[in-house]
Design an enzyme around this catalytic site. Structure first.
Site, mmCIF file in Angstrom:
data_model
loop_
_atom_site.group_PDB
_atom_site.id
_atom_site.type_symbol
_atom_site.label_atom_id
_atom_site.label_comp_id
_atom_site.label_asym_id
_atom_site.label_seq_id
_atom_site.Cartn_x
_atom_site.Cartn_y
_atom_site.Cartn_z
ATOM 1 N N ALA A 21 0.865 -1.176 0.000
ATOM 2 C CA ALA A 21 0.000 0.000 0.000
ATOM 3 C C ALA A 21 0.904 1.229 0.000
ATOM 4 C CB ALA A 21 -0.868 -0.027 1.251
ATOM 5 N N GLY A 47 0.634 -5.083 0.760
ATOM 6 C CA GLY A 47 -0.528 -5.042 -0.133
ATOM 7 C C GLY A 47 -0.233 -5.654 -1.495
ATOM 8 N N GLU A 82 -0.683 -9.208 -1.028
ATOM 9 C CA GLU A 82 -2.123 -9.448 -0.819
ATOM 10 C C GLU A 82 -2.867 -9.443 -2.153
ATOM 11 O OE1 GLU A 82 -2.305 -6.319 2.243
ATOM 12 O OE2 GLU A 82 -3.163 -7.839 3.570
ATOM 13 N N GLU A 89 4.156 -5.606 7.073
ATOM 14 C CA GLU A 89 3.344 -4.596 7.764
ATOM 15 C C GLU A 89 3.695 -4.460 9.241
ATOM 16 O OE1 GLU A 89 2.242 -6.642 5.456
ATOM 17 O OE2 GLU A 89 0.663 -5.718 4.255
HETATM 18 C C1 3H9 Z 1 0.624 -2.307 3.379
HETATM 19 O O1 3H9 Z 1 0.797 -2.788 2.300
HETATM 20 C C2 3H9 Z 1 -0.684 -2.328 4.114
HETATM 21 C C3 3H9 Z 1 -1.657 -3.274 3.505
HETATM 22 O O2 3H9 Z 1 -1.635 -4.508 4.209
HETATM 23 C C4 3H9 Z 1 -3.067 -2.724 3.495
HETATM 24 C C5 3H9 Z 1 -3.577 -2.151 4.736
HETATM 25 C C6 3H9 Z 1 -4.995 -1.712 4.689
HETATM 26 N N1 3H9 Z 1 4.623 3.456 0.082
HETATM 27 O O3 3H9 Z 1 13.292 1.682 0.187
HETATM 28 P P1 3H9 Z 1 13.690 2.439 -1.029
HETATM 29 C C7 3H9 Z 1 9.352 4.850 -1.309
HETATM 30 S S1 3H9 Z 1 1.868 -1.494 4.202
HETATM 31 C C8 3H9 Z 1 5.111 4.676 -0.214
HETATM 32 O O4 3H9 Z 1 14.740 3.469 -0.908
HETATM 33 P P2 3H9 Z 1 14.808 0.061 -2.219
HETATM 34 C C9 3H9 Z 1 10.460 5.161 -0.342
HETATM 35 O O5 3H9 Z 1 10.025 6.024 0.675
HETATM 36 C C10 3H9 Z 1 3.221 -1.498 3.072
HETATM 37 N N2 3H9 Z 1 6.387 4.893 -0.540
HETATM 38 O O6 3H9 Z 1 14.068 1.472 -2.257
HETATM 39 C C11 3H9 Z 1 11.473 5.803 -1.266
HETATM 40 O O7 3H9 Z 1 11.019 7.136 -1.508
HETATM 41 P P3 3H9 Z 1 12.062 8.315 -1.711
HETATM 42 C C12 3H9 Z 1 3.929 -2.782 3.048
HETATM 43 C C13 3H9 Z 1 7.211 3.842 -0.564
HETATM 44 O O8 3H9 Z 1 14.994 -0.319 -3.620
HETATM 45 C C14 3H9 Z 1 11.309 5.015 -2.547
HETATM 46 O O9 3H9 Z 1 10.014 4.430 -2.477
HETATM 47 N N3 3H9 Z 1 5.108 -2.685 2.238
HETATM 48 C C15 3H9 Z 1 6.777 2.554 -0.261
HETATM 49 O O10 3H9 Z 1 15.960 0.106 -1.293
HETATM 50 C C16 3H9 Z 1 12.342 3.932 -2.737
HETATM 51 O O11 3H9 Z 1 12.355 3.100 -1.582
HETATM 52 C C17 3H9 Z 1 6.282 -2.325 2.749
HETATM 53 O O12 3H9 Z 1 6.414 -2.086 3.928
HETATM 54 C C18 3H9 Z 1 5.416 2.377 0.067
HETATM 55 N N4 3H9 Z 1 4.906 1.160 0.353
HETATM 56 O O13 3H9 Z 1 13.769 -0.937 -1.547
HETATM 57 C C19 3H9 Z 1 7.423 -2.247 1.780
HETATM 58 N N5 3H9 Z 1 7.825 1.704 -0.350
HETATM 59 O O14 3H9 Z 1 12.849 7.927 -2.926
HETATM 60 C C20 3H9 Z 1 8.180 -0.985 1.977
HETATM 61 C C21 3H9 Z 1 8.874 2.440 -0.723
HETATM 62 O O15 3H9 Z 1 11.205 9.508 -1.859
HETATM 63 N N6 3H9 Z 1 9.211 -0.785 1.007
HETATM 64 N N7 3H9 Z 1 8.511 3.732 -0.860
HETATM 65 O O16 3H9 Z 1 12.885 8.312 -0.465
HETATM 66 C C22 3H9 Z 1 10.396 -1.445 1.030
HETATM 67 O O17 3H9 Z 1 10.623 -2.329 1.826
HETATM 68 C C23 3H9 Z 1 11.440 -1.010 0.051
HETATM 69 O O18 3H9 Z 1 11.093 0.273 -0.390
HETATM 70 C C24 3H9 Z 1 11.610 -1.918 -1.196
HETATM 71 C C25 3H9 Z 1 12.589 -1.235 -2.195
HETATM 72 C C26 3H9 Z 1 12.188 -3.270 -0.752
HETATM 73 C C27 3H9 Z 1 10.302 -2.125 -1.908
#
Ligand code: 3H9
Length: 693
Positions: free
Chosen positions: A62, A101, A104, A124
């Site tokens: 999400a 998400g 999911e 999450e």
């Molecule tokens: C969820 O899904 C809830 C659901 O169950 C539904 C509930 C109702 N959203 O980490 P990076 C941005 S909760 C918004 O440096 P990498 C991040 O801030 C979510 N922004 O890259 C950064 O922005 P900026 C569950 C996001 O290659 C840019 O993307 N998912 C999100 O080292 C690059 O990120 C997670 O918790 C997001 N979801 O790693 C996954 N994700 O460039 C969270 C990233 O402006 N994400 N951004 O600073 C990660 O673990 C890593 O970003 C990922 C890539 C492994 C994907």
């Protein structure tokens, strides 16, 4: 359909999500996916729909930025039902990371194919919430309750082969993902496979005792966190209720967590971790220097841990030490630590040997002549380090980066000693260096911008979170810690006991209190550090010499069976009346009337002394932003993630409250210890916070 495009290849519809950087499920993507399903349903020529993503990854979750406010429809928890209920086969084609998400959505698809490198997880819990779009209901249906509980409560991710083995995905495709997915679809259409809706699968029977077992285990491992416990409750819904009801309950619990203070703090920590990679005022034009090989000077515990960090990322490492036995010991330690990964199945024997083959040991500095980066990790003594840097300046090639792992010493002095100050920088690792994720990179007065760019980049390459700080006694983390330690010592003199103080900090959320840490790290080590810093300590700190007294008694902590605490032969600690008596006598000798000190005062003095120092660090520009300080404390000092870091917490408490308390303690303890920083005083007056300055 902003964020999602629809195309077709023959009878197969293709919905492509394109929402850089990580294809988060923004409102536009959610709406686009719902439209894509409707279009496929409406088009009689389309027999199946493939969901694939452009860019570097499948949907990574999400959009976390939307969590603060009201979410716009279609909501993700409804979207997954739209996907699952569609009457044409829906296939997720996954590359990169299918997280939160994203997974999911994938689980709501009828089939999942993925590249060999793809990874899968429900992280999450790390954001203080639980999977709220059916993740806790569908994952147990695919992989069983126990595996689902582990994945959801730990929040880690698994590689595609494992995902296939446990039934999370159907096939791993080689070559082009889209073509592989289409071949899969053609096969299923040809063979007439029925649609397989995850939500319609039964949850395999399980002993309900498993839920209590997980909760008990998590109460210890993730003490203080609400989300892991709630994750267990949510997975239990999958066993206790039909799919729709389980999903409703899951979503409600997710929203409750999302609105609470812990998730707010953990989301802050997530974004702060990314923010620190961006250096204010730093031009993106500045290119990092290429680093293909690394040297480490000093094969002790720190140097060995640092070497392992680089080896794990595939860098060849030259380790230089004074003598062969210390180098051999370092290599043996590496073998042992990496062998642990083999025992856990995280690495093969061949992998271990390949890593160790990257190591060169030498007693000659000349062995460093070709490396691109050297990290010095000899003991904390200025004269010794000056010698090393003088030598490094002579033997390394021009342009090689010379980094020091010092925790306190002035890097500019080492920079001058090298004769190449522009190449010199601090890379302050934390012990154990191969485990701890924090890297404080320290810029000296003359450090070249491309050297800074390089150490920030290489930090990420070796799996660390790099934070850039300026020169200052103890930089950011240890400088703030030293104020907390000072207050902990003054509180002992004034009436508290080590165990009372430790308990306050453990209840706050740290894994250990300062005196438990002292006993673990060694009072001899603390004594030596105190001696080294004697010149900059205040008179009261000189007088507060309980460390020195314990040291003279040979009470070095756990290793001698006695320190602040007494230890039995299994290293179980117990409060020691001898130490209490020593402290009472010390207070009397110093003419300090002991009084009962409440836990509230202990907590405030320890925490506010740190926060006030953090404010000074910001004021002086040693840290550029409050984010940097919070990340340092979260990653390097065990600050509880559900409180978001000291500066974030300060804003939640309110700077006016903290300012008033500082004035109170300034009067009680002394202005040299508690005078509010000018920044904190101004912000408090203006009704602002560190993050709303
Ligand atoms: C969820 O899904 C809830 C659901 O169950 C539904 C509930 C109702 N959203 O980490 P990076 C941005 S909760 C918004 O440096 P990498 C991040 O801030 C979510 N922004 O890259 C950064 O922005 P900026 C569950 C996001 O290659 C840019 O993307 N998912 C999100 O080292 C690059 O990120 C997670 O918790 C997001 N979801 O790693 C996954 N994700 O460039 C969270 C990233 O402006 N994400 N951004 O600073 C990660 O673990 C890593 O970003 C990922 C890539 C492994 C994907």
């Amino acid at each position: 359909m902003a964020g999602v495009t629809f195309s077709r290849q023959g009878e197969i519809g293709i919905a492509t999500v394109d929402n850089p950087p990580v294809n988060a499920l923004s409102q536009a993507v959610r709406a686009g996916l719902a439209d894509a399903v409707r279009m496929a349903e409406a088009d009689s020529e389309i027999r199946a729909l493939v969901l694939i993503c452009a860019g570097r990854t499948f949907i990574a979750g999400a959009d976390i930025r939307e969590f603060g406010g009201p979410m716009q429809p279609p909501l993700i928890n409804n979207l997954v039902f739209d996907l699952e209920r569609t009457n044409k086969p829906l296939i997720a084609a996954i590359h990169g990371t299918a997280l939160g998400g994203g997974l999911e959505v994938a689980m709501a698809c009828h089939f999942r194919v993925a590249t060999e490198q793809a990874r899968f997880g429900l992280p999450e819990v790390k954001l203080g919430i639980l999977p709220g779009a059916g993740g806790t209901q569908r994952l147990p249906r695919l992989v069983g309750v126990e595996t689902a509980l582990t994945m959801i409560t730990e929040g880690g991710d698994i590689p595609a082969p494992k995902a296939k083995a446990i039934g999370l995905i159907d096939e791993i495709v080689g070559g082009d993902l889209l073509q592989g997915a289409i071949a899969f679809v053609e096969r299923l259409l040809e063979e007439g496979w029925p649609i397989r809706r995850t939500g319609e699968l039964p949850v395999a029977a399980v002993d309900p005792a498993i839920f209590d077992e997980f909760k008990k285990k998590l109460a210890k491992r993730q003490r203080g966190f609400l989300a892991p416990q709630a994750c267990v409750d949510a997975v239990r819904f999958a066993v206790d209720y039909p799919l729709e009801e389980g999903c409703e309950r899951e979503y409600a619990l997710c929203l409750e967590l999302m609105r609470g203070p812990q998730s707010k703090a953990q989301r802050h920590a997530f974004f702060a971790e990314r923010e620190v990679a961006k250096i204010p005022g730093f031009s993106p034009e500045i290119q990092a220097r290429p680093v293909n090989s690394v040297g480490v000077v000093g094969p002790g515990a720190m140097g060995t841990g640092i070497a392992i960090s680089f080896l794990n990322a595939g860098y060849p490492v030259v380790i230089v030490g004074l003598d062969q036995p210390s180098l051999d010991k370092s290599l043996a330690t590496m073998r042992k630590i990496l062998g642990g990964a083999v025992a856990k199945g995280a690495m093969t024997e061949e992998g271990l040997e390949a890593k160790l083959a990257l190591v060169t040991l030498s007693t000659h500095f000349e062995a460093l002549s070709e490396v691109d980066l050297v990290v010095e990790a000899v003991f904390e003594d200025m004269a010794a380090k000056i010698q090393v840097f003088t030598k490094l300046g002579q033997v390394t090639r021009l342009g090689a980066i010379l980094a020091t792992n010092t925790s306190y010493l002035d890097i500019d002095i080492l920079a001058e000693a090298s004769g190449r100050p522009a190449d010199v920088v601090g890379m302050h690792f934390f012990n154990p260096a191969n485990v701890m994720r924090l890297l404080e990179n320290v810029r000296g007065a003359k450090t070249a911008p491309d050297v800074i760019a390089t150490v920030m980049k290489i930090g990420k390459a070796i799996g660390k979170v790099s934070v850039l700080v300026g020169i200052s006694d103890g930089f950011v983390g240890n400088r703030m810690l030293s104020k907390r330690s000072r207050e902990a010592m003054f509180l002992l003199e004034e009436g508290a006991t080590p165990w009372q103080i430790d308990k306050v900090l453990v209840d706050f959320g740290f894994a250990m209190g300062p005196y438990q840490v002292s006993d673990l790290a060694g009072i001899d080590v603390q004594y030596a550090a105190r001696q080294a810093r004697w010149g900059i300590l205040t008179e009261r700190e000189h007088q507060a010499n309980i460390v020195d007294q314990l040291y003279r008694l040979g009470r070095y902590g756990q290793k001698t069976g006695a320190g602040y605490y007494a230890y039995d032969d299994k290293r179980n600690a117990a409060p020691d009346p001898f130490v209490e008596d020593l402290i009472v006598r010390h207070s009397a000798a110093r003419g300090i009337a002991r009084r009962a000190i409440g836990d509230g005062e202990i907590r405030e003095r320890l925490l506010y002394a740190m926060i006030n120092e953090g404010a000074k660090i910001l004021e002086e520009g040693v840290a550029a932003r409050p984010h940097d300080i919070d990340v340092i404390w979260l990653m390097g000092f065990g600050f509880p993630a559900y409180l978001g870091g000291p500066m974030f917490l300060a804003d939640q408490i309110g700077l006016k409250t903290i300012h008033d308390a500082l004035l109170k303690y300034e009067a009680r303890v002394g202005p040299e210890f508690f005078k509010p920083s000018a920044l904190l005083a101004r912000l408090a007056l203006e009704g602002k916070g560190f993050y709303s300055a």
